[in-house]
Design a protein around this motif. Structure first.
Motif, PDB file in Angstrom:
ATOM      1  N   ASP A  88       1.199  -1.181  -0.176  1.00  0.00           N
ATOM      2  CA  ASP A  88      -0.123   0.022  -0.479  1.00  0.00           C
ATOM      3  C   ASP A  88       1.029   1.348  -0.149  1.00  0.00           C
ATOM      4  O   ASP A  88       1.474   1.209   0.903  1.00  0.00           O
ATOM      5  CB  ASP A  88      -0.612  -0.413   1.381  1.00  0.00           C
ATOM      6  N   PRO A  89       0.689   2.380  -1.480  1.00  0.00           N
ATOM      7  CA  PRO A  89       1.922   3.456  -1.230  1.00  0.00           C
ATOM      8  C   PRO A  89       1.356   4.668  -0.027  1.00  0.00           C
ATOM      9  O   PRO A  89       2.326   5.550   0.424  1.00  0.00           O
ATOM     10  CB  PRO A  89       1.629   3.418  -2.217  1.00  0.00           C
ATOM     11  N   LEU A  90       0.740   4.383   0.424  1.00  0.00           N
ATOM     12  CA  LEU A  90       0.209   5.368   2.059  1.00  0.00           C
ATOM     13  C   LEU A  90       0.332   5.118   2.862  1.00  0.00           C
ATOM     14  O   LEU A  90       0.028   5.663   3.589  1.00  0.00           O
ATOM     15  CB  LEU A  90      -1.667   5.352   1.492  1.00  0.00           C
ATOM     16  N   ASP A  91       1.228   3.453   2.941  1.00  0.00           N
ATOM     17  CA  ASP A  91       1.474   3.085   4.283  1.00  0.00           C
ATOM     18  C   ASP A  91       2.979   3.754   4.325  1.00  0.00           C
ATOM     19  O   ASP A  91       3.567   3.932   5.516  1.00  0.00           O
ATOM     20  CB  ASP A  91       1.585   1.318   4.361  1.00  0.00           C
ATOM     21  N   GLN A  92       3.655   4.446   3.228  1.00  0.00           N
ATOM     22  CA  GLN A  92       4.938   4.826   3.013  1.00  0.00           C
ATOM     23  C   GLN A  92       4.926   6.265   3.819  1.00  0.00           C
ATOM     24  O   GLN A  92       4.304   7.315   2.699  1.00  0.00           O
ATOM     25  CB  GLN A  92       5.220   4.898   2.197  1.00  0.00           C
ATOM     26  N   GLN A  93       6.415   7.272   4.158  1.00  0.00           N
ATOM     27  CA  GLN A  93       6.013   8.111   4.293  1.00  0.00           C
ATOM     28  C   GLN A  93       6.299   9.111   3.517  1.00  0.00           C
ATOM     29  O   GLN A  93       7.516   8.430   2.912  1.00  0.00           O
ATOM     30  CB  GLN A  93       6.471   8.533   5.492  1.00  0.00           C
ATOM     31  N   SER A  94       6.143  10.501   2.887  1.00  0.00           N
ATOM     32  CA  SER A  94       6.189  10.883   1.657  1.00  0.00           C
ATOM     33  C   SER A  94       7.445  11.842   2.748  1.00  0.00           C
ATOM     34  O   SER A  94       7.169  12.560   3.092  1.00  0.00           O
ATOM     35  CB  SER A  94       5.904  10.899   0.845  1.00  0.00           C
ATOM     36  N   ALA A  95       7.838  12.835   1.097  1.00  0.00           N
ATOM     37  CA  ALA A  95       8.355  13.896   1.759  1.00  0.00           C
ATOM     38  C   ALA A  95       7.544  15.054   2.116  1.00  0.00           C
ATOM     39  O   ALA A  95       8.356  15.817   3.135  1.00  0.00           O
ATOM     40  CB  ALA A  95       9.333  14.382   0.471  1.00  0.00           C
ATOM     41  N   ASP A  96       6.432  14.773   1.280  1.00  0.00           N
ATOM     42  CA  ASP A  96       5.633  16.084   1.643  1.00  0.00           C
ATOM     43  C   ASP A  96       4.901  16.144   3.351  1.00  0.00           C
ATOM     44  O   ASP A  96       4.641  16.579   3.651  1.00  0.00           O
ATOM     45  CB  ASP A  96       4.770  16.165   0.910  1.00  0.00           C
ATOM     46  N   ASP A  97       5.494  14.682   3.818  1.00  0.00           N
ATOM     47  CA  ASP A  97       4.141  14.407   4.970  1.00  0.00           C
ATOM     48  C   ASP A  97       5.470  15.274   6.337  1.00  0.00           C
ATOM     49  O   ASP A  97       5.631  14.621   7.460  1.00  0.00           O
ATOM     50  CB  ASP A  97       4.516  12.785   5.321  1.00  0.00           C
TER      51      ASP A  97
END
Length: 69
Positions: free
Chosen positions: A30-39
């Motif tokens: 699930d890509p939403l489980d990973q933290q992005s740079a914008d987070d």
């Protein structure tokens, strides 16, 4: 004068066949489980916490909207 290559092998090494590139691996996480740079605060251009009341005051004065002068 001929520009054609001379007949016969030029290299004494046997030619190795090229290996095909491996196919990309499919990831079904699930890509939403990973933290992005914008987070992160750094992704939004925030400064690293410097600590101290002088740094807090400087940040407050830098980020104060113009109608609060």
């Amino acid at each position: 004068m001929s520009t054609a290559p001379a007949p016969g092998p030029r290299d004494s090494k046997p030619s190795q066949p090229e290996r095909p590139k491996p196919k990309p691996v499919l990831v079904f996480d699930d890509p939403l489980d990973q933290q992005s740079a914008d987070d992160t605060d750094r992704g939004w251009g925030e400064r690293a916490p410097a600590g101290g009341s002088a740094a807090d005051l400087a940040r407050f004065l830098d980020e104060k909207p113009p109608h609060h002068i």
